[in-house]
Motif scaffolding. Structure first.
Motif, PDB file in Angstrom:
ATOM      1  N   LEU A 134       0.826  -1.206   0.000  1.00 30.90           N
ATOM      2  CA  LEU A 134       0.000   0.000   0.000  1.00 30.90           C
ATOM      3  C   LEU A 134       0.862   1.259   0.000  1.00 30.90           C
ATOM      4  O   LEU A 134       0.498   2.273  -0.603  1.00 30.90           O
ATOM      5  CB  LEU A 134      -0.943  -0.004   1.200  1.00 30.90           C
ATOM      6  CG  LEU A 134      -1.983  -1.125   1.220  1.00 30.90           C
ATOM      7  CD1 LEU A 134      -2.967  -0.931   2.361  1.00 30.90           C
ATOM      8  CD2 LEU A 134      -2.722  -1.220  -0.103  1.00 30.90           C
ATOM      9  N   THR A 135       2.006   1.204   0.659  1.00 32.36           N
ATOM     10  CA  THR A 135       2.920   2.352   0.616  1.00 32.36           C
ATOM     11  C   THR A 135       3.519   2.493  -0.775  1.00 32.36           C
ATOM     12  O   THR A 135       3.702   3.612  -1.274  1.00 32.36           O
ATOM     13  CB  THR A 135       4.030   2.185   1.661  1.00 32.36           C
ATOM     14  OG1 THR A 135       3.449   1.971   2.957  1.00 32.36           O
ATOM     15  CG2 THR A 135       4.914   3.429   1.722  1.00 32.36           C
ATOM     16  N   THR A 136       3.788   1.378  -1.430  1.00 25.68           N
ATOM     17  CA  THR A 136       4.315   1.420  -2.801  1.00 25.68           C
ATOM     18  C   THR A 136       3.280   1.975  -3.766  1.00 25.68           C
ATOM     19  O   THR A 136       3.606   2.790  -4.637  1.00 25.68           O
ATOM     20  CB  THR A 136       4.745   0.007  -3.238  1.00 25.68           C
ATOM     21  OG1 THR A 136       5.873  -0.397  -2.447  1.00 25.68           O
ATOM     22  CG2 THR A 136       5.135  -0.027  -4.712  1.00 25.68           C
ATOM     23  N   TRP A 137       2.030   1.542  -3.638  1.00 21.29           N
ATOM     24  CA  TRP A 137       0.976   2.092  -4.496  1.00 21.29           C
ATOM     25  C   TRP A 137       0.832   3.596  -4.283  1.00 21.29           C
ATOM     26  O   TRP A 137       0.638   4.348  -5.228  1.00 21.29           O
ATOM     27  CB  TRP A 137      -0.349   1.389  -4.204  1.00 21.29           C
ATOM     28  CG  TRP A 137      -0.462   0.033  -4.833  1.00 21.29           C
ATOM     29  CD1 TRP A 137       0.348  -0.484  -5.803  1.00 21.29           C
ATOM     30  CD2 TRP A 137      -1.426  -0.976  -4.543  1.00 21.29           C
ATOM     31  NE1 TRP A 137      -0.054  -1.761  -6.127  1.00 21.29           N
ATOM     32  CE2 TRP A 137      -1.139  -2.085  -5.370  1.00 21.29           C
ATOM     33  CE3 TRP A 137      -2.492  -1.051  -3.663  1.00 21.29           C
ATOM     34  CZ2 TRP A 137      -1.891  -3.253  -5.352  1.00 21.29           C
ATOM     35  CZ3 TRP A 137      -3.237  -2.217  -3.635  1.00 21.29           C
ATOM     36  CH2 TRP A 137      -2.944  -3.302  -4.471  1.00 21.29           C
ATOM     37  N   MET A 138       0.937   4.024  -3.029  1.00 23.93           N
ATOM     38  CA  MET A 138       0.840   5.457  -2.748  1.00 23.93           C
ATOM     39  C   MET A 138       2.001   6.224  -3.377  1.00 23.93           C
ATOM     40  O   MET A 138       1.799   7.247  -4.036  1.00 23.93           O
ATOM     41  CB  MET A 138       0.833   5.690  -1.246  1.00 23.93           C
ATOM     42  CG  MET A 138       0.740   7.167  -0.859  1.00 23.93           C
ATOM     43  SD  MET A 138       1.393   7.518   0.790  1.00 23.93           S
ATOM     44  CE  MET A 138       3.154   7.282   0.529  1.00 23.93           C
ATOM     45  N   SER A 139       3.230   5.720  -3.190  1.00 27.98           N
ATOM     46  CA  SER A 139       4.398   6.443  -3.708  1.00 27.98           C
ATOM     47  C   SER A 139       4.476   6.388  -5.230  1.00 27.98           C
ATOM     48  O   SER A 139       5.193   7.177  -5.842  1.00 27.98           O
ATOM     49  CB  SER A 139       5.685   5.870  -3.103  1.00 27.98           C
ATOM     50  OG  SER A 139       5.877   4.519  -3.488  1.00 27.98           O
ATOM     51  N   GLY A 140       3.725   5.474  -5.854  1.00 27.96           N
ATOM     52  CA  GLY A 140       3.670   5.436  -7.305  1.00 27.96           C
ATOM     53  C   GLY A 140       2.774   6.516  -7.880  1.00 27.96           C
ATOM     54  O   GLY A 140       2.868   6.844  -9.066  1.00 27.96           O
TER      55      GLY A 140
END
Length: 389
Positions: A66-72
């Motif tokens: 979820l942090t990766t999706w956000m930072s994308g």
């Protein structure tokens, strides 16, 4: 917050969407997390130990995803986004430290940090992008989070057996929210879609982290002993397993992930499926890494059923994940992986009578057959990504 300021938090679509330094910095914690998980499983190689380790992996993985999706979607160069990533990074570090005692006296610490990191990121995303229509259905999302958080916190204070059941239910809810396309997971529209290159690169990077743990585990074990010939040979055999799994993952489908994402008919569904199948791949690597201590510490000793299950089971789980990646990318599954999986399952019972190093060697022979077959098959019948979704 104005719409203009919300827009400033989005990644610039004209810039290359590659992993930033703060994202790579964020990953450092998960190097430690994966190591803690595999080491924890090594010390409890039982079905209960496997279930608990996979439960903790699912939680830590979902924080990372979820942090990766956000930072994308948001700009990691913005101080507020960086602050959030670093805060989640600290929470993940403390969660990883607590892993060995999570089903003891550190359950509430783990659950509390999980809830705070997940809820905090959700609140940040909703507030930052509320002027762009992303919070439609936010009340629905909040209700799901409240139920999930209640189960996590209740599990943190419950006894060990009930804790596992409550947390399992919480994990099912957390993963189901993505399938229900609730707002945080369904960031669609101009400027809100994550780059295919960025998303593929992030999943590849985490896979490298898990592969790295498989290299570190036997090396650290060897460092605790004298450098006898059989232990050094066991390290070489373990290292070769890692090389084969790396080759199986990255050959073609792993390299063609960006093209597969672009070619998908339903981008949101494809992204979620990528997250789910990669946790299967990582789970296989965690189980395999848990067996590395055995291979180096008892290379020629008497074998045990639990050790064989880990030595052969890790690559078998990994092949299942790789088959799912084949299906997602090419809408078909390579026969070599099916045959390799069946050979691993058939050979495992017979290798109980062999020492751990020879059991690993048997697994390596099967994996080598898969690698060679992949290479020959691809050269004869090259394929382009044609996802089912």
């Amino acid at each position: 917050m104005t719409a203009g300021r919300a827009t400033e938090l989005l990644r610039n679509p004209d810039r290359p969407r590659r992993s930033t330094y703060v994202e790579l910095f964020f990953d450092v914690v998960f190097v430690f997390a994966v190591t803690r998980l595999s080491n924890n499983l090594f010390h409890d190689l039982t079905w209960v130990g496997l279930w608990r380790t996979m439960l903790l992996l699912a939680a830590l993985w979902w924080v990372w995803v979820l942090t990766t999706w956000m930072s994308g979607r948001l700009d990691p160069d913005r101080p507020s986004v960086q602050f959030l990533i670093v805060a989640v990074m600290l929470a993940s570090l403390l969660m990883s430290v607590a892993v060995p005692s999570v089903f003891g006296d550190q359950g509430l610490l783990f659950a509390g940090l999980y809830v705070v990191s997940q809820a905090g990121r959700s609140v940040f995303v909703f507030r930052a992008l509320r002027k762009r229509g992303i919070t439609v259905g936010g009340g629905r999302k909040l209700a799901w989070w409240a139920l999930s958080a209640g189960l996590w916190l209740a599990g943190g204070v419950a006894d060990e057996s009930l804790r596992g059941l409550l947390w399992s239910a919480a994990v099912i809810i957390d993963y189901s929210t993505a399938e229900l396309r609730l707002p945080e997971y369904d960031l669609r529209g101009a400027g809100l879609s994550s780059s295919a290159d960025h998303l593929a690169e992030r999943f590849q990077q985490f896979t490298i982290i898990a592969l790295g743990d498989k290299i570190l585990a036997p090396a650290l074990t060897l460092a605790r002993y004298d450098f006898e010939f059989e232990r050094i040979l066991a390290l070489v055999v373990s290292f070769w397993t890692t090389v084969l799994l790396w080759r199986i993952y990255f050959y073609r489908a792993g390299l063609l992930l960006p093209a597969g994402i672009v070619a998908s008919r339903d981008r949101g569904r494809y992204d979620r499926d990528l997250a789910h199948l990669h946790v299967v791949l990582v789970a296989g690597l965690v189980v395999s890494a848990a067996s590395e201590d055995v291979i180096v510490s008892h290379p020629t000793g008497a074998n045990r059923i639990a050790w064989v299950a880990a030595i052969a089971g890790g690559p078998a789980i990994f092949l299942v994940g790789r088959m799912l990646l084949d299906k997602l990318t090419f809408n078909r599954v390579a026969r070599s992986r099916v045959i390799g999986l069946l050979l691993l399952l058939a050979a495992a019972p017979a290798t109980v009578v062999l020492p751990p190093m020879l059991t690993t060697t048997t697994v390596n022979v099967i994996l080598t057959v898969v690698v060679v077959s992949d290479t020959i098959s691809w050269r004869r019948h090259p394929r382009r990504p044609s996802p089912a979704r």
